[in-house]
Design a protein around this motif. Structure first.
Motif, PDB file in Angstrom:
ATOM      1  N   VAL A 207       0.835  -1.200   0.000  1.00 44.72           N
ATOM      2  CA  VAL A 207       0.000   0.000   0.000  1.00 44.72           C
ATOM      3  C   VAL A 207       0.870   1.251   0.000  1.00 44.72           C
ATOM      4  CG1 VAL A 207      -1.667   1.342   1.358  1.00 44.72           C
ATOM      5  CG2 VAL A 207      -1.951  -1.129   1.114  1.00 44.72           C
ATOM      6  N   ILE A 208       1.866   1.279   0.863  1.00 46.58           N
ATOM      7  CA  ILE A 208       2.723   2.461   0.965  1.00 46.58           C
ATOM      8  C   ILE A 208       3.426   2.726  -0.365  1.00 46.58           C
ATOM      9  CG2 ILE A 208       4.671   3.500   2.180  1.00 46.58           C
ATOM     10  CD1 ILE A 208       2.086   3.127   3.878  1.00 46.58           C
ATOM     11  N   ARG A 209       3.933   1.666  -0.978  1.00 47.94           N
ATOM     12  CA  ARG A 209       4.612   1.812  -2.270  1.00 47.94           C
ATOM     13  C   ARG A 209       3.649   2.347  -3.330  1.00 47.94           C
ATOM     14  NH1 ARG A 209       5.860  -3.120  -2.909  1.00 47.94           N
ATOM     15  NH2 ARG A 209       7.707  -3.073  -1.623  1.00 47.94           N
ATOM     16  N   ALA A 210       2.443   1.802  -3.390  1.00 48.94           N
ATOM     17  CA  ALA A 210       1.463   2.231  -4.391  1.00 48.94           C
ATOM     18  C   ALA A 210       1.061   3.688  -4.197  1.00 48.94           C
ATOM     19  CB  ALA A 210       0.235   1.327  -4.347  1.00 48.94           C
ATOM     20  N   VAL A 211       0.855   4.094  -2.954  1.00 47.78           N
ATOM     21  CA  VAL A 211       0.477   5.477  -2.674  1.00 47.78           C
ATOM     22  C   VAL A 211       1.620   6.425  -3.037  1.00 47.78           C
ATOM     23  CG1 VAL A 211      -0.114   7.110  -0.828  1.00 47.78           C
ATOM     24  CG2 VAL A 211      -1.260   4.896  -0.948  1.00 47.78           C
ATOM     25  N   CYS A 212       2.838   6.036  -2.720  1.00 48.96           N
ATOM     26  CA  CYS A 212       3.996   6.864  -3.071  1.00 48.96           C
ATOM     27  C   CYS A 212       4.141   7.007  -4.585  1.00 48.96           C
ATOM     28  CB  CYS A 212       5.271   6.286  -2.477  1.00 48.96           C
ATOM     29  SG  CYS A 212       5.401   6.515  -0.692  1.00 48.96           S
ATOM     30  N   LYS A 213       3.996   5.914  -5.304  1.00 50.64           N
ATOM     31  CA  LYS A 213       4.109   5.969  -6.762  1.00 50.64           C
ATOM     32  C   LYS A 213       3.001   6.833  -7.366  1.00 50.64           C
ATOM     33  CE  LYS A 213       6.626   1.673  -7.447  1.00 50.64           C
ATOM     34  NZ  LYS A 213       6.603   0.322  -8.031  1.00 50.64           N
ATOM     35  N   ALA A 214       1.797   6.746  -6.811  1.00 49.15           N
ATOM     36  CA  ALA A 214       0.688   7.572  -7.293  1.00 49.15           C
ATOM     37  C   ALA A 214       0.966   9.050  -7.020  1.00 49.15           C
ATOM     38  CB  ALA A 214      -0.617   7.137  -6.640  1.00 49.15           C
ATOM     39  N   THR A 215       1.551   9.342  -5.866  1.00 47.40           N
ATOM     40  CA  THR A 215       1.889  10.725  -5.520  1.00 47.40           C
ATOM     41  C   THR A 215       2.922  11.279  -6.490  1.00 47.40           C
ATOM     42  OG1 THR A 215       1.400  10.339  -3.187  1.00 47.40           O
ATOM     43  CG2 THR A 215       2.830  12.206  -3.697  1.00 47.40           C
ATOM     44  N   ILE A 216       3.925  10.488  -6.804  1.00 45.09           N
ATOM     45  CA  ILE A 216       4.972  10.927  -7.729  1.00 45.09           C
ATOM     46  C   ILE A 216       4.394  11.155  -9.124  1.00 45.09           C
ATOM     47  CG2 ILE A 216       7.093  10.189  -8.888  1.00 45.09           C
ATOM     48  CD1 ILE A 216       7.776   8.742  -6.173  1.00 45.09           C
ATOM     49  N   ALA A 217       3.476  10.314  -9.544  1.00 40.26           N
ATOM     50  CA  ALA A 217       2.895  10.423 -10.890  1.00 40.26           C
ATOM     51  C   ALA A 217       1.830  11.521 -10.990  1.00 40.26           C
ATOM     52  CB  ALA A 217       2.277   9.081 -11.287  1.00 40.26           C
ATOM     53  N   ASP A 218       1.318  11.992  -9.875  1.00 40.40           N
ATOM     54  CA  ASP A 218       0.239  12.978  -9.871  1.00 40.40           C
ATOM     55  C   ASP A 218       0.788  14.373 -10.180  1.00 40.40           C
ATOM     56  OD1 ASP A 218      -1.869  14.705  -9.364  1.00 40.40           O
ATOM     57  OD2 ASP A 218      -2.355  13.853  -7.413  1.00 40.40           O
ATOM     58  N   PRO A 219       0.360  14.974 -11.286  1.00 38.59           N
ATOM     59  CA  PRO A 219       0.867  16.306 -11.626  1.00 38.59           C
ATOM     60  C   PRO A 219       0.425  17.383 -10.634  1.00 38.59           C
ATOM     61  CG  PRO A 219      -0.870  15.672 -13.149  1.00 38.59           C
ATOM     62  CD  PRO A 219      -0.590  14.480 -12.282  1.00 38.59           C
ATOM     63  N   HIS A 220      -0.535  17.084  -9.789  1.00 36.76           N
ATOM     64  CA  HIS A 220      -1.010  18.044  -8.802  1.00 36.76           C
ATOM     65  C   HIS A 220      -0.292  17.919  -7.461  1.00 36.76           C
ATOM     66  CE1 HIS A 220      -4.109  19.197 -11.597  1.00 36.76           C
ATOM     67  NE2 HIS A 220      -4.493  17.934 -11.693  1.00 36.76           N
ATOM     68  N   SER A 221       0.575  16.924  -7.326  1.00 35.12           N
ATOM     69  CA  SER A 221       1.359  16.786  -6.101  1.00 35.12           C
ATOM     70  C   SER A 221       2.340  17.948  -6.003  1.00 35.12           C
ATOM     71  CB  SER A 221       2.146  15.478  -6.096  1.00 35.12           C
ATOM     72  OG  SER A 221       1.285  14.381  -6.041  1.00 35.12           O
ATOM     73  N   THR A 222       2.535  18.411  -4.782  1.00 35.10           N
ATOM     74  CA  THR A 222       3.510  19.483  -4.572  1.00 35.10           C
ATOM     75  C   THR A 222       4.921  18.902  -4.643  1.00 35.10           C
ATOM     76  OG1 THR A 222       3.615  19.191  -2.174  1.00 35.10           O
ATOM     77  CG2 THR A 222       1.891  20.678  -3.035  1.00 35.10           C
ATOM     78  N   PRO A 223       5.903  19.743  -4.874  1.00 30.82           N
ATOM     79  CA  PRO A 223       7.287  19.250  -4.853  1.00 30.82           C
ATOM     80  C   PRO A 223       7.643  18.589  -3.520  1.00 30.82           C
ATOM     81  CG  PRO A 223       7.212  21.432  -5.844  1.00 30.82           C
ATOM     82  CD  PRO A 223       5.836  21.153  -5.297  1.00 30.82           C
ATOM     83  N   GLU A 224       7.120  19.139  -2.425  1.00 30.51           N
ATOM     84  CA  GLU A 224       7.391  18.554  -1.106  1.00 30.51           C
ATOM     85  C   GLU A 224       6.797  17.153  -0.996  1.00 30.51           C
ATOM     86  OE1 GLU A 224       5.982  21.631  -1.535  1.00 30.51           O
ATOM     87  OE2 GLU A 224       7.686  22.884  -0.987  1.00 30.51           O
ATOM     88  N   GLN A 225       5.576  16.978  -1.511  1.00 28.62           N
ATOM     89  CA  GLN A 225       4.946  15.655  -1.476  1.00 28.62           C
ATOM     90  C   GLN A 225       5.739  14.659  -2.308  1.00 28.62           C
ATOM     91  OE1 GLN A 225       1.129  17.016  -2.898  1.00 28.62           O
ATOM     92  NE2 GLN A 225       0.169  16.692  -0.901  1.00 28.62           N
ATOM     93  N   GLN A 226       6.233  15.109  -3.454  1.00 37.24           N
ATOM     94  CA  GLN A 226       7.004  14.208  -4.314  1.00 37.24           C
ATOM     95  C   GLN A 226       8.333  13.832  -3.664  1.00 37.24           C
ATOM     96  OE1 GLN A 226       7.095  14.938  -8.446  1.00 37.24           O
ATOM     97  NE2 GLN A 226       4.881  15.121  -8.557  1.00 37.24           N
ATOM     98  N   VAL A 227       8.987  14.795  -3.024  1.00 38.53           N
ATOM     99  CA  VAL A 227      10.253  14.507  -2.333  1.00 38.53           C
ATOM    100  C   VAL A 227      10.017  13.509  -1.209  1.00 38.53           C
ATOM    101  CG1 VAL A 227      11.997  15.520  -0.789  1.00 38.53           C
ATOM    102  CG2 VAL A 227      11.422  16.653  -2.936  1.00 38.53           C
TER     103      VAL A 227
END
Length: 95
Positions: free
Chosen positions: A61-81
């Motif tokens: 679950v954690i891996r999937a949520v992280c990958k979705a966050t990275i792929a989401d163009p609306h994620s902030t740079p902080e969220q992606q980091v």
């Protein structure tokens, strides 16, 4: 991260990623938790466990949520980091 018995791994505890899924994760039922945090709704209940009164998720679950966050163009740079850092921690734990 949870091991095959559903307990947090020592490395996950040491790395500080074995805590619950947020400040409101003390909701009584998993269904209630998933309603409040719909990002987790798609995952089977078998990926979650109540530990010390908080809901925790396994690495899948954690891996999937992280990958979705990275792929989401609306994620902030902080969220992606943060998502990338968590993925590195998961990789370190599993190596």
């Amino acid at each position: 991260m949870l091991d095959e018995l559903g307990e947090p791994t020592q490395l996950a505890v040491d790395k500080g990623i074995a805590g619950g899924l947020g400040p409101n994760s003390q909701l009584n039922s998993l269904a209630e938790f998933k309603r409040q945090f719909p990002i987790y709704g798609e995952f089977d209940d078998s990926h979650f466990k109540r530990l010390n009164g908080e809901w925790v998720a396994d690495a899948y679950v954690i891996r999937a949520v992280c990958k979705a966050t990275i792929a989401d163009p609306h994620s902030t740079p902080e969220q992606q980091v943060e998502a990338k850092a968590i993925l590195r921690q998961i990789k370190d734990i599993q190596d």
